[in-house]
Design an enzyme around this catalytic site. Structure first.
Site, PDB file in Angstrom:
ATOM      1  N   GLU A  82      -4.278   7.563  -4.800  1.00  9.23           N
ATOM      2  CA  GLU A  82      -4.395   7.134  -6.171  1.00  9.23           C
ATOM      3  C   GLU A  82      -5.748   7.595  -6.943  1.00  9.23           C
ATOM      4  O   GLU A  82      -6.919   7.676  -6.182  1.00  9.23           O
ATOM      5  CB  GLU A  82      -4.648   5.543  -6.083  1.00  9.23           C
ATOM      6  CG  GLU A  82      -3.344   5.022  -5.543  1.00  9.23           C
ATOM      7  CD  GLU A  82      -3.374   3.386  -5.594  1.00  9.23           C
ATOM      8  OE1 GLU A  82      -4.344   2.864  -6.002  1.00  9.23           O
ATOM      9  OE2 GLU A  82      -2.149   2.955  -5.184  1.00  9.23           O
ATOM     10  N   HIS A 109      -1.316   0.752 -10.375  1.00 13.59           N
ATOM     11  CA  HIS A 109      -2.145  -0.257  -9.560  1.00 13.59           C
ATOM     12  C   HIS A 109      -2.593  -1.249 -10.108  1.00 13.59           C
ATOM     13  O   HIS A 109      -3.797  -1.725  -9.914  1.00 13.59           O
ATOM     14  CB  HIS A 109      -3.141   0.615  -8.579  1.00 13.59           C
ATOM     15  CG  HIS A 109      -3.435  -0.475  -7.393  1.00 13.59           C
ATOM     16  ND1 HIS A 109      -3.821   0.069  -6.190  1.00 13.59           N
ATOM     17  CD2 HIS A 109      -3.375  -1.660  -7.102  1.00 13.59           C
ATOM     18  CE1 HIS A 109      -4.008  -0.672  -5.174  1.00 13.59           C
ATOM     19  NE2 HIS A 109      -3.794  -1.909  -5.732  1.00 13.59           N
ATOM     20  N   ARG A 157       0.835  -1.230   0.082  1.00 12.45           N
ATOM     21  CA  ARG A 157       0.040  -0.141   0.138  1.00 12.45           C
ATOM     22  C   ARG A 157       0.898   1.239  -0.003  1.00 12.45           C
ATOM     23  O   ARG A 157       1.976   1.325   0.552  1.00 12.45           O
ATOM     24  CB  ARG A 157      -0.806  -0.097   1.184  1.00 12.45           C
ATOM     25  CG  ARG A 157      -2.024  -0.837   0.905  1.00 12.45           C
ATOM     26  CD  ARG A 157      -3.162  -0.390  -0.185  1.00 12.45           C
ATOM     27  NE  ARG A 157      -4.224  -1.366  -0.350  1.00 12.45           N
ATOM     28  CZ  ARG A 157      -4.356  -2.223  -1.160  1.00 12.45           C
ATOM     29  NH1 ARG A 157      -3.132  -2.581  -2.050  1.00 12.45           N
ATOM     30  NH2 ARG A 157      -5.280  -3.286  -1.475  1.00 12.45           N
TER      31      ARG A 157
END
Length: 350
Positions: free
Chosen positions: A292, A311, A263
Site C-alpha cells: 500500500e 484502505h 490484511r
C-alpha cells in the site's frame, strides 16, 4: 490505587479528546505538546500531515517526552523505526496503545528484542473499526451478488439488456475468515440478510451470534467450493501470509465474490488476478492490498470486476473518540492490575 500513569501523546489528537481521557481515568497524566505533532488533515489522521517537519530542537524535545513516558498514546509518526528507538531508549515504558486494529504488524516491523517485548504491553484498537468494516464487507458482497460489472458495462454502452437473474444474499453461503471483532460483526449483519454463515477459528469455539458453522482454517480446501462469498477479516501474520493462493482458488465455486477487510498479505494477488480473469472469482472488493499504496502497474487497477478502496473503509468521524474511550478503559485495567483488552500476541503479532 493512587498510582499515576504518565502518558505521552505520540500521535495527533484533538485537545477535547485529550481532556476526555483524563476525565474518564483521572489517574492518567496525559502529557502533550500539540506543536510537536503534525496537524491532522481529517478525523483519525493518526500519521498527520506528511509535510510536517520538526526542527532539530523540536525533535529533541519530542524524544525527551517520549523517553519519560510510562505509556504512549499512539506510535510516533506511525513508524516502526520510531517505535524501535523509543522502546529501546525508555526502560520505564510499560504500555503502547496503537491506533490500528492490526497494530501487531507495526510491533513486528519494529524488530524489538525479546526483553523489550516482555517489558512493554502493546494493545490495538481492535473492535473500534468493526462496524464500518462490516458494512463495507456487506457492500462488497452485494456488489458481487448483483452483478455490478455487468450493470456498469451495459450502462456504458447504453444497452437496455434483457432481464437476468441477480444473486440474492439470502440464498448464499458466506465464509468469513477470522471471527474476531470484525468477523463477528460481519456475521451478525449477514445473518440479518438470511445468509448461511460459516466462520473459521483455530480453536474450538461455540458459534458466535449469526454464525451457523465454525470450521478450522485447515478445512478450507474442502469447504471453499460450497460458498458464494468469502470475507477476509484476518490479520497479517506469518501464518496467514498467502493463505488465499492458487491452490485454494482452483477449488472455488465459479463466480465467487471476495471481500478483503483484513490484511492484503492474506491473498496472493497474482493468483487472485488469474482467478478474476478466468471467472473463478466473479468480483473482488479490496479495502487492503499486499503493498500500500497499490502499485500503479498492478493489474488489479484495471480489471472490471475489481473494486479498489484505498484502505479507507475504517474511516469514521467517531473513530478518534472511540479509541480515546478504549484507551481510558484500558488504563483503568492496567492501574487496577486487571487484564487489558486487545493485547498484541508478541509471538504471532496480532
Amino acid at each position: 490505587m493512587n498510582e499515576r500513569l504518565r502518558t505521552v501523546l505520540a500521535t495527533p489528537l484533538d485537545e477535547e479528546l485529550c481532556r476526555l481521557v483524563e476525565q474518564l481515568e483521572p489517574r492518567v497524566e496525559l502529557i502533550r505538546d500539540h506543536s510537536l505533532l503534525p496537524p491532522m488533515r481529517y478525523p483519525a489522521d493518526h500519521a498527520g500531515d506528511p509535510s510536517f517537519r520538526r526542527t532539530p530542537t523540536q525533535q529533541s524535545l519530542f524524544e525527551k517526552l517520549l523517553d519519560s513516558a510510562d505509556a504512549l498514546y499512539g506510535i510516533p509518526g506511525e513508524e516502526a523505526e520510531a517505535l524501535h528507538r523509543t522502546v529501546i531508549a525508555n526502560p520505564r515504558l510499560r504500555w503502547v496503545q496503537t491506533m490500528a486494529a492490526g497494530g501487531g504488524a507495526m510491533v513486528r516491523a519494529a524488530g524489538l528484542p525479546a526483553h523489550c517485548l516482555n517489558q512493554v504491553v502493546f494493545t490495538t484498537s481492535a473492535g473500534v473499526h468493526g462496524a464500518p468494516l462490516a458494512e463495507f464487507a456487506v457492500f462488497g458482497l452485494l456488489l458481487g451478488a448483483k452483478g455490478l460489472p455487468r450493470l456498469q458495462h451495459d450502462q456504458r454502452r447504453h444497452e437496455w439488456a434483457d432481464r437476468w437473474f441477480m444473486g440474492q444474499l439470502r440464498s448464499q453461503s458466506i465464509l468469513i475468515l477470522g471471527l474476531g471483532g470484525i468477523g463477528a460483526q460481519v456475521a451478525r449483519r449477514l445473518s440479518a440478510f438470511g445468509c448461511h454463515v460459516i466462520g473459521t477459528s483455530r480453536r474450538p469455539i461455540e458459534p458466535p451470534q449469526g454464525v451457523d458453522e465454525v470450521v478450522h482454517p485447515d478445512d478450507l480446501p474442502s469447504i471453499i467450493a460450497r460458498v458464494h462469498g468469502l470475507v477476509v477479516a484476518l490479520p497479517g501474520t506469518d501464518a496467514t501470509q498467502g493463505m488465499i493462493g492458487a491452490e485454494l482458488l482452483a477449488r472455488v465455486r465459479p463466480g465467487l465474490t471476495i471481500v478483503n477487510v483484513g490484511r492484503g498479505t492474506v491473498i496472493d494477488e497474482a493468483a487472485l488476478t488469474a482467478a478474476l480473469r478466468d471467472g473463478r472469482v466473479g468480483y473482488a472488493a479490496l479495502d487492503v492490498t499486499a503493498v500500500e499504496p497499490l502499485p500503479n502497474n498492478s493489474p488489479l487497477w484495471d480489471l472490471p470486476n475489481v473494486l479498489i478502496s484505498p484502505h479507507t473503509a475504517t474511516a469514521d468521524t467517531r473513530e478518534d473518540r472511540a479509541i480515546a474511550e478504549l484507551f481510558a478503559a484500558n488504563a483503568t485495567r492496567l492501574l487496577d492490575g486487571l487484564p487489558m483488552r486487545n493485547q498484541v500476541d508478541t509471538v504471532e503479532f496480532y
